[in-house]
Design an enzyme around this catalytic site. Structure first.
Site, PDB file in Angstrom:
ATOM      1  N   LYS A  86       0.849  -1.204   0.000  1.00 10.28           N
ATOM      2  CA  LYS A  86       0.000   0.000   0.000  1.00 10.28           C
ATOM      3  C   LYS A  86       0.878   1.245   0.000  1.00 10.28           C
ATOM      4  CE  LYS A  86      -3.706   0.002   2.685  1.00 10.28           C
ATOM      5  NZ  LYS A  86      -4.504  -0.143   3.941  1.00 10.28           N
TER       6      LYS A  86
HETATM    7  C1  E4P Z   1      -7.811   0.932   4.320  1.00  8.63           C
HETATM    8  O1  E4P Z   1      -6.972   0.976   3.434  1.00  8.63           O
HETATM    9  C2  E4P Z   1      -7.807   1.931   5.397  1.00  8.63           C
HETATM   10  O2  E4P Z   1      -6.623   1.741   6.051  1.00  8.63           O
HETATM   11  C3  E4P Z   1      -8.919   1.791   6.384  1.00  8.63           C
HETATM   12  O3  E4P Z   1      -9.997   1.087   5.847  1.00  8.63           O
HETATM   13  C4  E4P Z   1      -9.379   3.082   6.979  1.00  8.63           C
HETATM   14  O4  E4P Z   1     -10.498   2.793   7.751  1.00  8.63           O
HETATM   15  P1  E4P Z   1     -10.987   3.733   8.941  1.00  8.63           P
HETATM   16  O5  E4P Z   1     -11.543   4.977   8.313  1.00  8.63           O
HETATM   17  O6  E4P Z   1     -12.037   2.921   9.630  1.00  8.63           O
HETATM   18  O7  E4P Z   1      -9.800   3.989   9.784  1.00  8.63           O
END
Ligand code: E4P
Length: 225
Positions: A86
């Site tokens: 990522k």
């Molecule tokens: C995914 O890539 C993100 O890290 C994550 O879903 C963010 O989620 P949140 O808004 O619940 O922290």
């Protein structure tokens, strides 16, 4: 639509896999921090559990392009080349995505709040774009709307990328994107556990069992007949 769990606690991950047809696990630095453990210990444990065929997403931390590339190489070295790296969808991130995708690494562009970020990420070689549905809603915009817009941009331009929608607060948001045909959704364990949490469903199943027991006796099932 693929279904992934957005968490790093192995107990919650095992529970989701026990009951639901899961395709993988996503993590981010905050999720790893919440475990209080060494990041690669946690990630290795998840990789061992889901195997090489399960999708595992792990995020780079460095702020500059060269640091992101080093982080990505380390992630691939420890967790396998099939791991999804990522990379934040910021200018340095797009530069890193271009080099890493040319090397053949699987790139998930993350921290996406706007269609422009998603468009640039796909052009930079990312195969997944993580759109943060609920966080966009909390900014006063329409998270589902942004996700659908990105889906349309990719489809209308023949781009070789799909959405990994993230940051959900309820199952209806997940379902709405499944209906639209997005590539994947990553969902926290609390929302996953709410997918089939409904008194009407539980009571229908209990009624069937009670009726059958009236016929055959308490605790009796088909295998006793
Ligand atoms: C995914 O890539 C993100 O890290 C994550 O879903 C963010 O989620 P949140 O808004 O619940 O922290």
């Amino acid at each position: 639509m693929k279904l992934l769990i957005d968490h790093a606690d192995i107990g919650r991950i095992r529970k989701a896999y026990q009951y639901y047809p899961m395709d993988g696990v996503t993590t981010n630095p905050s999720i790893l921090a919440a475990t209080g453990r060494k990041p690669f210990d946690v990630l290795r444990e998840i990789r061992d559990f889901i195997g090489p065929e399960g999708e595992l997403h792990a995020q780079v931390i460095a702020r500059d392009k060269d640091g992101m590339i080093r982080d990505a190489h380390r992630i691939a070295e420890v967790l396998g080349m099939e791991t999804w790296v990522k990379i934040p969808s910021v200018p340095e991130g797009f530069a890193a995505m271009r080099e890493l995708s040319a090397e053949g690494l699987n790139i998930t562009a993350t921290a996406i709040y706007t269609p422009m970020q998603a468009y640039l990420a796909a052009k930079s070689g990312a195969k997944y774009a993580a759109v943060y549905v609920n966080r966009i809603d909390n900014m006063g915009f329409n998270g589902i709307g942004v996700a659908k817009e990105v889906h349309d941009i990719y489809r209308n331009n023949g781009m070789d990328a799909g959405l990994l929608c993230a940051s959900f607060k309820n199952s209806q948001q997940v379902l709405e994107l499944a209906k639209y045909g997005v590539k994947a959704a990553t969902v926290g364990p609390d929302v996953i556990e709410s997918f089939v949490k409904n008194a009407a469903i539980t009571s229908a199943v209990e009624d069937f069992i009670r009726d059958f027991e009236k016929l055959t006796g308490p605790g009796k099932t088909m295998s006793d007949c």
